[in-house]
Design a protein around this motif. Structure first.
Motif, PDB file in Angstrom:
ATOM      1  N   UNK A  63      -6.171   3.182  -0.900  1.00 52.21           N
ATOM      2  CA  UNK A  63      -5.874   3.205   0.669  1.00 52.21           C
ATOM      3  C   UNK A  63      -5.670   4.393   1.157  1.00 52.21           C
ATOM      4  N   UNK A  64      -4.757   5.162   2.357  1.00 48.84           N
ATOM      5  CA  UNK A  64      -4.578   6.711   2.758  1.00 48.84           C
ATOM      6  C   UNK A  64      -3.626   6.027   3.492  1.00 48.84           C
ATOM      7  N   UNK A  65      -2.853   7.156   3.768  1.00 47.40           N
ATOM      8  CA  UNK A  65      -1.808   7.542   5.060  1.00 47.40           C
ATOM      9  C   UNK A  65      -1.716   8.676   5.572  1.00 47.40           C
TER      10      UNK A  65
ATOM     11  N   UNK B 194      -0.978   3.567   8.573  1.00 50.85           N
ATOM     12  CA  UNK B 194      -1.544   3.565   7.207  1.00 50.85           C
ATOM     13  C   UNK B 194      -2.731   2.987   7.470  1.00 50.85           C
ATOM     14  N   UNK B 195      -3.649   3.611   6.711  1.00 51.66           N
ATOM     15  CA  UNK B 195      -5.590   3.043   6.817  1.00 51.66           C
ATOM     16  C   UNK B 195      -5.635   1.424   6.007  1.00 51.66           C
TER      17      UNK B 195
ATOM     18  N   UNK C 183       3.589  -4.655   0.446  1.00 50.56           N
ATOM     19  CA  UNK C 183       2.425  -5.030   1.676  1.00 50.56           C
ATOM     20  C   UNK C 183       1.542  -5.891   0.746  1.00 50.56           C
ATOM     21  N   UNK C 184       0.528  -7.006   1.322  1.00 49.62           N
ATOM     22  CA  UNK C 184      -0.070  -7.819   0.847  1.00 49.62           C
ATOM     23  C   UNK C 184      -1.455  -7.191   1.192  1.00 49.62           C
TER      24      UNK C 184
ATOM     25  N   UNK D 204      -8.413  -4.575   1.634  1.00 49.34           N
ATOM     26  CA  UNK D 204      -7.102  -3.921   2.841  1.00 49.34           C
ATOM     27  C   UNK D 204      -5.807  -4.186   2.634  1.00 49.34           C
ATOM     28  N   UNK D 205      -5.529  -4.100   3.413  1.00 54.70           N
ATOM     29  CA  UNK D 205      -3.241  -4.301   2.834  1.00 54.70           C
ATOM     30  C   UNK D 205      -2.890  -4.109   4.162  1.00 54.70           C
ATOM     31  N   UNK D 206      -1.883  -4.695   4.027  1.00 56.58           N
ATOM     32  CA  UNK D 206      -0.451  -5.436   5.526  1.00 56.58           C
ATOM     33  C   UNK D 206       0.480  -6.173   5.306  1.00 56.58           C
ATOM     34  N   UNK D 207       0.873  -6.200   5.575  1.00 61.32           N
ATOM     35  CA  UNK D 207       2.331  -6.687   6.286  1.00 61.32           C
ATOM     36  C   UNK D 207       2.245  -8.276   5.953  1.00 61.32           C
TER      37      UNK D 207
END
Length: 428
Positions: free
Chosen positions: A36-38, A69-70, A206-207, A232-235
């Motif tokens: 991931x990237x921030x 956050x991508x 994160x999920x 991907x990642x998410x809340x």
């Protein structure tokens, strides 16, 4: 951002100035080890910043979501399987068998929870998707608990736990079913054309998501080809937090399912039959009190509350007298056992229980006939009659094997001639 401790230990100037504005902006996009990237924007930064201070700012932005956050990445996960496993995939699946394979994974996961954590498996079967949610320990992007191991055939951790089930005692509720490590992806691809796996551990904020598409995997199949898939990642959502107060879970969503117009009531009864002792069991408490080891829900209905199903109806029509059981213990001699990793031979053993249940004749009618009448009235779709109705049900670690429907065991057949005992035992 106002904490000057970040700027101690001056090293060098970072990033870029926005010369067209009175406000000095410095913009960063940092690629993290998990793929991931921030994105981070710092305003009016007049001081140099230490490397550690910069790392702290990135960590804060990542954890609280204040950074840009991508969320979605192409080819994030490498799922290339061992080529030998592709030769071992099952040829046929029924809808119930494939769904049960996914539920098996969830059951093993929630069984690892500590006592004060909720054990919930929630299944939703809709026209446009199927989802299986469990409150197990979950997965993340760490090496030891990576979500990749769910989607990569042969890499699943579930099969590593199967040794825990060896030598267990009745009622054998130790659901470590894993054998080959590819049940999840194979079952999912049978049920639909695409699957999304979302998972979170207690430690991760994160999920993490993994997406498998059948057409993409097939187009990349072949010797020397890699299977990479999006992630991907998410809340976590509010619903996920409500279902899992300890904040770890896994959700498997099958999109565009192949099966249509399913009878949900019949499916609920079928799943209750398969997992009956995990839904309600009277052998775990000292006083014989019925307990619910795991919460099973199908389309919002608790399976412990439904009355139907072959197991429940059979129990209702069985005799209330004392049970007749035979405990069996099997072992393999040392000289016949395969060597372990150290090269020494280890004996293999297994336990089993043969439980005999009597179905009486009431008012001149066999209770087995009453069972068949009840199953027919509930629409369970039993095609058997009194003569060929299965008198034997087989459970492996408490889980019903629905396709193993035997009319009789050899010793139950009274038509054997004298002197056939030796052959009888061989058949057993």
């Amino acid at each position: 951002m106002e904490d000057n401790s970040h700027f101690k230990g001056l090293k060098r100037r970072l990033a870029f100035d926005d010369e067209d504005s009175d406000v000095v902006l410095r913009r960063f996009k940092v690629l993290l080890p998990n793929g991931t990237s921030v994105g981070l924007t710092l305003k009016d930064l007049e001081h140099e910043i230490s490397f550690q201070g910069f790392i702290d700012l990135i960590r804060d932005a990542y954890d609280d979501g204040s950074g840009d956050v991508t969320n979605t990445f192409e080819n994030m996960w490498d799922l290339t399987p061992d080529t030998d496993l592709l030769m071992e995939l099952p040829e046929e699946y029924t809808f119930e068998s494939a769904l049960a394979d996914l539920i098996d994974n969830s059951l093993q996961a929630v069984w690892l929870n500590c006592e004060n954590h909720r054990r919930l498996i929630s299944v939703d079967v809709l026209e446009n998707r199927i989802s299986i949610f469990d409150t197990g320990p979950g997965m993340d992007n760490s090496d030891e608990n990576s979500i990749v191991k769910w989607g990569k055939m042969g890499a699943s951790l579930n099969r590593l736990y199967k040794i825990k089930a060896i030598g267990c005692k009745p009622p054998f509720l130790v659901p470590f079913f894993g054998m080959f490590g590819y049940g999840g992806p194979v079952a999912s691809m049978h049920l639909g054309s695409c699957v999304i796996v979302s998972s979170k551990t207690k430690e991760s904020k994160k999920v993490y998501k993994l997406r498998l598409a059948r057409d993409v995997l097939l187009s990349n199949s072949g010797s020397g080809r890699s299977w990479r898939t999006d992630g991907s990642i998410r809340d976590p959502s509010d619903d996920e937090i409500v279902k899992s107060p300890h904040r770890s879970f896994t959700k498997v969503e099958i999109l565009r399912p192949k099966a249509k117009n399913l009878d949900i009531s019949k499916l609920q009864c079928k799943l209750k039959d398969i997992y009956f002792p995990y839904i309600q069991c009277d052998e775990l408490s000292e006083g014989g009190k019925t307990v619910t080891p795991v919460e099973f829900q199908v389309n919002g209905v608790d399976l412990a509350e439904i009355q139907g199903g072959e197991a429940a109806i059979t129990n209702l029509h069985s005799c209330n007298g004392s049970e007749f059981t035979v405990s069996l213990r099997f072992s393999l001699k040392k000289e016949n056992s395969s060597p372990n990793a150290s090269g020494s031979k280890v004996p293999r053993m297994a336990n089993a229980r043969l439980k005999c249940i009597y179905f009486p004749i009431l008012k001149g009618k066999e209770n087995i006939e009453r069972i068949l009448d009840s199953l027919e009235a509930e629409g369970c779709g039993v095609r058997e009659n009194f003569e060929n109705y299965s008198r034997v049900s087989i459970r492996r670690l408490g889980r019903l094997l629905p396709d193993a429907r035997w009319v009789l065991l050899p010793f139950m057949d009274l038509r054997h001639r004298k002197g056939e005992n030796s052959q009888l035992l061989k058949r057993c």
